[in-house]
Design an enzyme around this catalytic site. Sequence first.
Site, PDB file in Angstrom:
ATOM      1  N   HIS A 135      31.442  34.675  40.752  1.00 27.83           N
ATOM      2  CA  HIS A 135      31.348  36.188  40.640  1.00 27.83           C
ATOM      3  C   HIS A 135      30.023  36.383  39.967  1.00 27.83           C
ATOM      4  O   HIS A 135      29.166  37.357  40.445  1.00 27.83           O
ATOM      5  CB  HIS A 135      32.263  36.471  39.221  1.00 27.83           C
ATOM      6  CG  HIS A 135      32.314  38.008  39.112  1.00 27.83           C
ATOM      7  ND1 HIS A 135      32.482  38.834  39.888  1.00 27.83           N
ATOM      8  CD2 HIS A 135      31.723  38.310  37.683  1.00 27.83           C
ATOM      9  CE1 HIS A 135      32.414  39.974  38.974  1.00 27.83           C
ATOM     10  NE2 HIS A 135      31.846  39.779  38.005  1.00 27.83           N
ATOM     11  N   GLU A 203      41.320  38.247  36.541  1.00 23.09           N
ATOM     12  CA  GLU A 203      41.008  37.427  35.476  1.00 23.09           C
ATOM     13  C   GLU A 203      42.417  36.775  34.781  1.00 23.09           C
ATOM     14  O   GLU A 203      43.449  37.197  34.987  1.00 23.09           O
ATOM     15  CB  GLU A 203      40.414  38.318  34.057  1.00 23.09           C
ATOM     16  CG  GLU A 203      39.357  39.124  34.684  1.00 23.09           C
ATOM     17  CD  GLU A 203      38.341  39.491  33.649  1.00 23.09           C
ATOM     18  OE1 GLU A 203      38.265  38.993  32.457  1.00 23.09           O
ATOM     19  OE2 GLU A 203      37.481  40.598  33.619  1.00 23.09           O
TER      20      GLU A 203
HETATM   21 CA    CA Z   1      36.085  41.523  32.851  1.00 28.92          CA
END
Ligand code: CA
Length: 417
Positions: A135, A203
């Site tokens: 990411h 997440e």
């Molecule tokens: Ca975040």
Amino acid sequence: MKINSWIEVPENSDFPLQNIPFGIAKVGQLISPATRIGDSVILLSALADYGYFDELNIDDLSVFYQDVLNDLIALPKSCTISIREHLMNLFSASCDELKQDTEACTQAIFNINQVEMLLPVQIGDYTDFYSSIEHATNVGVMFRDPANALLPNWRHLPVGYHGRSSSIAVSGTNIHRPKGQTRPDDNLPPVFGPSKQVDFELEMGFITSTSTNLGDSISVEEAENHIFGLLLFNDLSARDIQRWEYVPLGPFLSKSFGSIVSPWIVTLEALEPFRVESPKQEPEVFEYLQSSGKRNFDIELEVFLQAENGSENLICKSNTKYLYWNIAQQLAHQTVAGCNINPGDFYASGTISGPTPDSFGSMLELCWKGTKPITLSDGSQRKFAEDNDTLIIRGFTRKNGLRIGFGECVTKILPTK
Ligand code: CA
């Protein structure tokens, strides 16, 4: 061997007897700590009413009657482990004691459809890390320099910032599109209005279970003794607001208009069989961050986007095992300068992207800054989330016929308020 429960567990359920997660359930006016087996939610307050925790010699049974789990998870780790094991015993197929206690069962066991799940803990402090190398690299390539995508600090420390805890809400909470300042054209002044770039961030988060004193730090070796369990997390982000506001102190209003957690905390004990090694870290990290053994988890993650009246579209498949910085390293870094922690604090991993384009954990990356729109099953396209789109994160582990999961983390984007 897989041990079965006398409560029915549907095939592919996230909640076999081996899970025993912890959450807060509301049934009618009653709010109670709870666990889940199959599609049944079990109120721990009702089990306490009927004496089913008496043999554990817990000093203060009030932890089973509170509307958040903070005090329950703050019990010594040996005690929360024995509560979980006791629940596994009570509900195992070989145990008749509770099964034959019809009155207790009637008070304690409800179908998930009869129950509203609430935020499991009162979150005191919230940290958002940035622990996925894929990411961080993607964002660096898109917004800075492909040749130097990672900033110089990235491989030396788990980058993070202190976020806003008041706007973390439980799955099922719908969030209004935020309004704010953006600057769509760098040659023109900024404008004010609804964000046009609402995104999800895939997440995982963990919850701490202990208090430490100001000045204390926690080692990587000790870190898991301070962690109760993990949750799914969708850190909704307004990319256009973020891009204008983040210099020089980082995200502010672009990430505090609503962030969603799944309702069940899955314990580290339940995840024990699913440990994996972390990716190799180069260059070698400072001693306080050095991590050996299996401190990552093989948790499959999926994101679905559902347009209003449409079907679910799988838009991302990723895995917690890709995280470059594991949860023990995150907590060690969080505390190395002397920051104290408390039960119920929440620590998010940062967006978890994998190595392939279908594993990128945000629309920003999946659609590569809007250049590669996603086509949904109804033919419509997306670069970012539109009003009335529903975002669903699911996460689960699988090994040797055992599946342990987190359920869902769901939110719908509503029009600007
Ligand atoms: Ca975040």
